[in-house]
Design an enzyme around this catalytic site. Sequence first.
Site, mmCIF file in Angstrom:
data_model
loop_
_atom_site.group_PDB
_atom_site.id
_atom_site.type_symbol
_atom_site.label_atom_id
_atom_site.label_comp_id
_atom_site.label_asym_id
_atom_site.label_seq_id
_atom_site.Cartn_x
_atom_site.Cartn_y
_atom_site.Cartn_z
ATOM 1 N N LYS A 54 31.977 40.796 36.829
ATOM 2 C CA LYS A 54 32.382 41.925 35.974
ATOM 3 C C LYS A 54 32.112 41.587 34.505
ATOM 4 O O LYS A 54 31.570 42.404 33.760
ATOM 5 C CB LYS A 54 33.876 42.219 36.160
ATOM 6 C CG LYS A 54 34.193 42.935 37.467
ATOM 7 C CD LYS A 54 35.691 42.936 37.757
ATOM 8 C CE LYS A 54 35.975 43.544 39.128
ATOM 9 N NZ LYS A 54 37.350 43.333 39.588
ATOM 10 N N GLN A 98 42.926 41.411 37.525
ATOM 11 C CA GLN A 98 42.405 41.223 38.886
ATOM 12 C C GLN A 98 43.552 41.049 39.885
ATOM 13 O O GLN A 98 44.476 40.260 39.659
ATOM 14 C CB GLN A 98 41.469 40.002 38.916
ATOM 15 C CG GLN A 98 40.797 39.730 40.246
ATOM 16 C CD GLN A 98 39.778 40.785 40.663
ATOM 17 O OE1 GLN A 98 39.207 41.488 39.824
ATOM 18 N NE2 GLN A 98 39.554 40.921 41.951
ATOM 19 N N ASP A 121 41.006 50.544 35.776
ATOM 20 C CA ASP A 121 41.162 50.530 37.235
ATOM 21 C C ASP A 121 41.676 51.878 37.748
ATOM 22 O O ASP A 121 41.603 52.148 38.949
ATOM 23 C CB ASP A 121 42.191 49.459 37.647
ATOM 24 C CG ASP A 121 41.542 48.197 38.173
ATOM 25 O OD1 ASP A 121 40.465 48.296 38.783
ATOM 26 O OD2 ASP A 121 42.131 47.113 37.999
#
Length: 295
Positions: A54, A98, A121
């Site tokens: 990422k 994460q 997200d």
Amino acid sequence: MTATVIDGKARAEDLVTEVTQRAAKLRAEHGVIPGLAVIIVGSDPASQIYVSSKSRRAAACGFHSVQRDLPEETSEADLLAEVVRLNADPTIHGILVQLPLPRHIDAGKVIQAIAPEKDVDGFHFINVGKLGTGETETALVPCTPAGSMLLIEKVLGKDLSGKTAVVVGRSNIVGKPMFNLLLKANATVTIAHSRTPDLPALCRTADILVAAIGKPEFIKGDWIKPGAAVIDVGINRIDAPEKGEGKTRIVGDVDYAGALKVAGAVTPVPGGVGPMTIAMLMANTLRAAEQSVTG
Ligand code: GUN
């Protein structure tokens, strides 16, 4: 029949190219460089690989990219303090923590601490609520379902009126937002899960079948309606003794060889939904940066 293979890698590259161009325009016109902060707690090897890809992708898009590697023993209070710092940092437009987090940290609390406008997200209640009420103009939408929708659009177009969709899996990360996106596109949608009776028969009604259950090759070819579009969200590592002792390979939630014989179009694993997820993260970060300018 042999299904068309939906090339997620190529679609993801197109999206990243578009994002890179729009990021350059934002910089030229407003002096704003999209900034993405990714936080990882602990040293889970799979998470480490995801997070570094990422961060690399963000840098390749011309973004300001920050990665915070925090030790496994980081306290919830320290992680929350880091989120609060990033919320206040004007050079950061997107924050991703994460998952999974270590057991001593309440992931829900951390997610809800992220400023909704930086929640790339799409897990914050504000963004979940916007998606659920159809406010997709301003919602940040979870990356995997958003990327899956772009693959569906590629095959069937944007308007899914008259199509029946079945989503197998009811997670907050994939199943539920996928349901809302398909509904918004006018599909007639059902969510199936582990308590659904006669799953094969339900799957056979689907013009669009989305598999997000996390069980290797669970959905068989004869569960698929002939000509259906099959989106396989699963990423499962299984033993591959045919490759040598101790070797493994990655498979989806769908029996790919079986699906190829029946479906109209199918996403491969790897190379289908996976690359779209990271590309959508870049698109969400850009969107957050653009919205920071336009309000
Ligand atoms: N871990 C696995 N998938 C995801 C995701 O989409 N977002 C975050 N933050 N963590 C994950």
